[in-house]
Design an enzyme around this catalytic site. Structure first.
Site, PDB file in Angstrom:
ATOM      1  N   HIS A 161      51.216  58.791  27.395  1.00 24.82           N
ATOM      2  CA  HIS A 161      51.528  57.478  27.988  1.00 24.82           C
ATOM      3  C   HIS A 161      52.852  57.124  27.324  1.00 24.82           C
ATOM      4  CE1 HIS A 161      50.032  53.221  29.208  1.00 24.82           C
ATOM      5  NE2 HIS A 161      51.269  53.081  28.737  1.00 24.82           N
ATOM      6  N   HIS A 177      58.834  54.967  19.663  1.00 21.49           N
ATOM      7  CA  HIS A 177      58.576  54.620  18.274  1.00 21.49           C
ATOM      8  C   HIS A 177      59.786  53.819  17.801  1.00 21.49           C
ATOM      9  CE1 HIS A 177      55.534  57.930  17.516  1.00 21.49           C
ATOM     10  NE2 HIS A 177      56.110  58.379  18.627  1.00 21.49           N
ATOM     11  N   HIS A 217      56.040  56.071  25.439  1.00 20.04           N
ATOM     12  CA  HIS A 217      56.201  55.091  24.357  1.00 20.04           C
ATOM     13  C   HIS A 217      57.462  55.394  23.571  1.00 20.04           C
ATOM     14  CE1 HIS A 217      53.764  58.484  22.876  1.00 20.04           C
ATOM     15  NE2 HIS A 217      54.370  58.324  21.729  1.00 20.04           N
ATOM     16  N   ASP A 241      51.939  51.377  14.595  1.00 14.57           N
ATOM     17  CA  ASP A 241      51.447  52.746  14.605  1.00 14.57           C
ATOM     18  C   ASP A 241      50.378  52.896  13.525  1.00 14.57           C
ATOM     19  OD1 ASP A 241      52.775  55.676  15.716  1.00 14.57           O
ATOM     20  OD2 ASP A 241      51.346  55.752  14.050  1.00 14.57           O
ATOM     21  N   CYS A 280      43.003  57.451  28.839  1.00 12.30           N
ATOM     22  CA  CYS A 280      44.292  57.393  28.140  1.00 12.30           C
ATOM     23  C   CYS A 280      44.172  56.390  26.997  1.00 12.30           C
ATOM     24  CB  CYS A 280      45.391  56.981  29.119  1.00 12.30           C
ATOM     25  SG  CYS A 280      46.951  56.579  28.303  1.00 12.30           S
ATOM     26  N   ASN A 302      59.243  60.834  22.313  1.00  7.49           N
ATOM     27  CA  ASN A 302      58.869  62.241  22.384  1.00  7.49           C
ATOM     28  C   ASN A 302      58.432  62.553  23.805  1.00  7.49           C
ATOM     29  OD1 ASN A 302      59.285  62.915  19.635  1.00  7.49           O
ATOM     30  ND2 ASN A 302      57.354  61.927  19.077  1.00  7.49           N
ATOM     31  N   GLY A 323      56.374  67.420  20.412  1.00  6.83           N
ATOM     32  CA  GLY A 323      55.156  67.019  19.706  1.00  6.83           C
ATOM     33  C   GLY A 323      54.495  65.794  20.311  1.00  6.83           C
ATOM     34  N   CYS A 373      46.309  53.254  27.433  1.00  5.41           N
ATOM     35  CA  CYS A 373      45.767  52.369  28.470  1.00  5.41           C
ATOM     36  C   CYS A 373      44.586  51.582  27.888  1.00  5.41           C
ATOM     37  CB  CYS A 373      45.333  53.147  29.699  1.00  5.41           C
ATOM     38  SG  CYS A 373      46.702  53.644  30.772  1.00  5.41           S
TER      39      CYS A 373
HETATM   40  P1  AMP Z   1      53.660  60.836  19.873  1.00  2.00           P
HETATM   41  O1  AMP Z   1      53.453  62.002  18.947  1.00  2.00           O
HETATM   42  O2  AMP Z   1      55.103  60.528  20.126  1.00  2.00           O
HETATM   43  O3  AMP Z   1      52.856  60.974  21.142  1.00  2.00           O
HETATM   44  O4  AMP Z   1      53.128  59.573  19.080  1.00  2.00           O
HETATM   45  C1  AMP Z   1      51.833  59.082  19.157  1.00  2.00           C
HETATM   46  C2  AMP Z   1      51.684  58.065  18.045  1.00  2.00           C
HETATM   47  O5  AMP Z   1      50.520  57.281  18.298  1.00  2.00           O
HETATM   48  C3  AMP Z   1      51.512  58.671  16.644  1.00  2.00           C
HETATM   49  O6  AMP Z   1      52.564  58.215  15.791  1.00  2.00           O
HETATM   50  C4  AMP Z   1      50.143  58.131  16.191  1.00  2.00           C
HETATM   51  O7  AMP Z   1      50.108  57.815  14.820  1.00  2.00           O
HETATM   52  C5  AMP Z   1      49.972  56.922  17.067  1.00  2.00           C
HETATM   53  N1  AMP Z   1      48.589  56.516  17.320  1.00  2.00           N
HETATM   54  C6  AMP Z   1      47.558  57.304  17.686  1.00  2.00           C
HETATM   55  N2  AMP Z   1      46.440  56.566  17.855  1.00  2.00           N
HETATM   56  C7  AMP Z   1      46.780  55.286  17.574  1.00  2.00           C
HETATM   57  C8  AMP Z   1      46.056  54.039  17.568  1.00  2.00           C
HETATM   58  N3  AMP Z   1      44.745  53.968  17.885  1.00  2.00           N
HETATM   59  N4  AMP Z   1      46.728  52.910  17.238  1.00  2.00           N
HETATM   60  C9  AMP Z   1      48.030  52.980  16.915  1.00  2.00           C
HETATM   61  N5  AMP Z   1      48.763  54.107  16.924  1.00  2.00           N
HETATM   62  C10 AMP Z   1      48.148  55.243  17.243  1.00  2.00           C
HETATM   63 ZN    ZN Z   2      47.961  55.313  29.852  1.00  2.00          ZN
END
Ligand code: AMP
Ligand code: ZN
Length: 119
Positions: A97, A101, A99, A29, A3, A86, A92, A6
């Site tokens: 995991h 935004h 979260h 992000d 993950c 989301n 999308g 994680c």
């Molecule tokens: P979601 O589409 O709600 O699952 O959002 C996932 C978010 O994680 C997206 O906005 C990505 O830009 C962000 N993301 C993916 N990889 C990383 C990373 N290594 N560091 C920071 N943000 C990330």
């Molecule tokens: Zn996780």
């Protein structure tokens, strides 16, 4: 567990942290959608909002408290911000995991509804 968030929590993948305590991590992000765009995650792996159990509710509440505090620290508490979760394919959700935004720092567009690709 394979993950991404994680791994960020464990530190094996780097992140730009803006807040951390024993239970919660906030980091920038990697593809910001606005001048302020951070992700608020629990250190505990919870796959999505669908997987939140009753015992997790204090943690979810604390994520909101942290969002409030971080919004203030990042200077968007008064100008306004959006807190987005989301959950599942239609939303999308890309990282499984849970979260939030926290997005702000500019006038945000109206909430999007059905996208062309879903229509
Ligand atoms: P979601 O589409 O709600 O699952 O959002 C996932 C978010 O994680 C997206 O906005 C990505 O830009 C962000 N993301 C993916 N990889 C990383 C990373 N290594 N560091 C920071 N943000 C990330
Ligand atoms: Zn996780």
């Amino acid at each position: 567990m394979d993950c991404l968030f994680c791994k960020i929590t464990e530190g094996s993948i780097p992140s730009q942290k803006v807040f951390e305590n024993e239970r919660i991590l906030v980091f920038k992000d990697i593809q910001p959608a606005a001048p302020v765009h951070v992700l608020i995650i629990p250190k505990k792996h919870i796959g999505s909002m669908n997987d939140v159990e009753e015992q997790d509710l204090p943690l979810i509440a604390e994520m909101h408290q942290v969002a409030q505090q971080v919004a203030k620290e990042l200077g968007v508490a008064e100008s306004g911000y959006r807190l987005i979760n989301n959950c599942g394919p239609d939303s999308g959700q890309a990282v499984h995991h849970i979260h939030y935004h926290l997005i702000g720092g500019a006038k945000l567009g109206a909430l999007t509804g059905i996208s062309d690709s879903h229509a």
